[in-house]
Design a protein around this motif. Structure first.
Motif, PDB file in Angstrom:
ATOM      1  N   MET A  97       0.852  -1.174   0.000  1.00 25.42           N
ATOM      2  CA  MET A  97       0.000   0.000   0.000  1.00 25.42           C
ATOM      3  C   MET A  97       0.895   1.233   0.000  1.00 25.42           C
ATOM      4  O   MET A  97       1.686   1.442   0.913  1.00 25.42           O
ATOM      5  N   ASN A  98       0.807   2.036  -1.056  1.00 23.54           N
ATOM      6  CA  ASN A  98       1.670   3.209  -1.144  1.00 23.54           C
ATOM      7  C   ASN A  98       0.913   4.389  -1.720  1.00 23.54           C
ATOM      8  O   ASN A  98      -0.268   4.284  -2.050  1.00 23.54           O
ATOM      9  N   ILE A  99       1.605   5.484  -1.850  1.00 24.96           N
ATOM     10  CA  ILE A  99       0.927   6.739  -2.204  1.00 24.96           C
ATOM     11  C   ILE A  99       0.339   6.714  -3.607  1.00 24.96           C
ATOM     12  O   ILE A  99      -0.497   7.551  -3.950  1.00 24.96           O
ATOM     13  N   ARG A 100       0.736   5.748  -4.419  1.00 30.69           N
ATOM     14  CA  ARG A 100       0.105   5.590  -5.729  1.00 30.69           C
ATOM     15  C   ARG A 100      -1.404   5.388  -5.574  1.00 30.69           C
ATOM     16  O   ARG A 100      -2.193   5.897  -6.381  1.00 30.69           O
ATOM     17  N   HIS A 101      -1.798   4.664  -4.509  1.00 27.00           N
ATOM     18  CA  HIS A 101      -3.230   4.400  -4.298  1.00 27.00           C
ATOM     19  C   HIS A 101      -3.997   5.688  -3.995  1.00 27.00           C
ATOM     20  O   HIS A 101      -5.196   5.780  -4.294  1.00 27.00           O
ATOM     21  N   TYR A 102      -3.323   6.674  -3.390  1.00 24.33           N
ATOM     22  CA  TYR A 102      -3.984   7.960  -3.155  1.00 24.33           C
ATOM     23  C   TYR A 102      -4.210   8.690  -4.472  1.00 24.33           C
ATOM     24  O   TYR A 102      -5.309   9.188  -4.746  1.00 24.33           O
ATOM     25  N   GLN A 105      -4.877   9.316   4.680  1.00 27.60           N
ATOM     26  CA  GLN A 105      -4.851   8.808   6.049  1.00 27.60           C
ATOM     27  C   GLN A 105      -4.882   7.277   6.090  1.00 27.60           C
ATOM     28  O   GLN A 105      -4.256   6.654   6.945  1.00 27.60           O
ATOM     29  N   GLU A 106      -5.583   6.668   5.151  1.00 27.23           N
ATOM     30  CA  GLU A 106      -5.670   5.208   5.097  1.00 27.23           C
ATOM     31  C   GLU A 106      -4.341   4.565   4.722  1.00 27.23           C
ATOM     32  O   GLU A 106      -4.153   3.360   4.922  1.00 27.23           O
ATOM     33  N   LEU A 107      -3.415   5.346   4.197  1.00 27.46           N
ATOM     34  CA  LEU A 107      -2.122   4.816   3.770  1.00 27.46           C
ATOM     35  C   LEU A 107      -1.034   4.982   4.824  1.00 27.46           C
ATOM     36  O   LEU A 107       0.104   4.559   4.613  1.00 27.46           O
TER      37      LEU A 107
END
Length: 317
Positions: free
Chosen positions: A74-79, A87-89
């Motif tokens: 899970m990384n900032i790419r998902h944001y 916040q979920e990351l």
């Protein structure tokens, strides 16, 4: 529940949100930006503050490596793809009060931030549940980098005593000034300023270029940038200092910025070169954790206290 998670989630409980955004930048890569970012984060956390480090270095996301952690899927790419909120990351670390957001590490195609993406990201960074959010930014004076740097409560610019790093640091500062002035200029006035700056670079002007003098005589640019920046100045840090001359470099660069850019930067200090730094990365244990009572640790402690509790330093006799 893990104590680190509990500390992070409750650090702002019954307290008005007042997250401070610290951004760590550099003119070129390889100057120790991630080491400084993580060291500031660990030091603040040891002082009892909750800290979230956000890895935004597209050219080499390695905050997790410096902290001795395995990369998260899970990384900032998902944001940026809209799959998760920022916040979920947030991922807890083994260090009390310290969490981080994993940077890009699973992108196999070129990735870049747009100006609009960064503008949207800034308020999300300040919503994170932490006392301090430290952004480890990629190297270079890209427009997105400059916009994030401008929005920071504390702006750290990292250099080393090497000529290539010093030169790129000056270019970053010039770009930051120009970017900050652009929002308050007409297109023609901004274009004229850039043209004059290029002539200065080519040594075709009758006298040295001064932003303040130029703006005083120019029309179309209205900004109190230089006065406003005095409350949140650029903090210059000279990393990998090996001798007295290296330590004094920051004062010389501060003088140059004042003389030619009319920019009052702050020299936050030098960080000693220490073989233990790269050795700690190899064994996956941060040097401030493995060796918490060294002069190196003391330098980061002094820097943090100077910014968040200067009265404590003044009280030391």
């Amino acid at each position: 529940m893990d104590q680190a998670v509990l500390d992070f989630k409750t650090s702002r409980e019954n307290k008005e949100q007042d997250t401070k955004l610290w951004v760590v930048a550099s003119g070129k890569g390889g100057v120790g930006k991630t080491f400084v970012s993580t060291s500031l984060g660990i030091t603040l956390s040891k002082l009892g503050h909750s800290v979230a480090i956000v890895d935004l270095d597209l050219s080499g996301s390695n905050v997790h490596t410096v902290l001795g952690l395995s990369p998260s899927h899970m990384n900032i790419r998902h944001y940026f793809e809209g799959a998760k909120t920022l916040q979920e990351l947030v991922i807890p670390t083994p260090f009390p009060h310290l969490s981080y957001v994993q940077g890009f590490w699973d992108s196999w195609t070129p990735t870049d931030f747009s100006y609009t993406q960064i503008q949207n990201l800034i308020p999300e960074l300040k919503k994170l549940r932490a006392d301090y959010v430290i952004v480890d930014m990629g190297a270079g004076a890209l427009e997105a980098h400059l916009e994030l740097f401008k929005a920071a409560d504390e702006k750290f610019l990292i250099t080393t005593p090497e000529p290539t790093s010093i030169e790129k640091t000056y270019r970053f500062i010039e770009s930051f000034v120009c970017h900050s002035l652009k929002a308050n200029a007409t297109p023609d006035a901004y274009g004229s300023m850039i043209s004059t700056l290029r002539n200065h670079r080519q040594r075709t002007l009758a006298k040295p270029f001064s932003f303040r003098s130029y703006l005083k005589d120019a029309s179309g640019i209205h900004c109190d940038f230089f006065e406003a920046l005095s409350s949140t100045p650029v903090r210059l840090i000279v990393n990998s200092s090996r001798n007295q001359a290296n330590e004094e470099l920051g004062f010389s660069m501060k003088s140059v910025c004042n003389k030619y850019y009319d920019l009052g930067i702050d020299y936050a200090g030098s960080i000693d070169y220490d073989n233990a730094v790269w050795q700690s990365v190899r064994v996956r244990e941060h040097v401030l954790v493995a060796q918490p009572f060294t002069p190196l640790a003391g330098q980061f402690l002094a820097t943090c206290k100077q910014l968040i509790a200067p009265e404590e330093l003044r009280a030391v006799v």
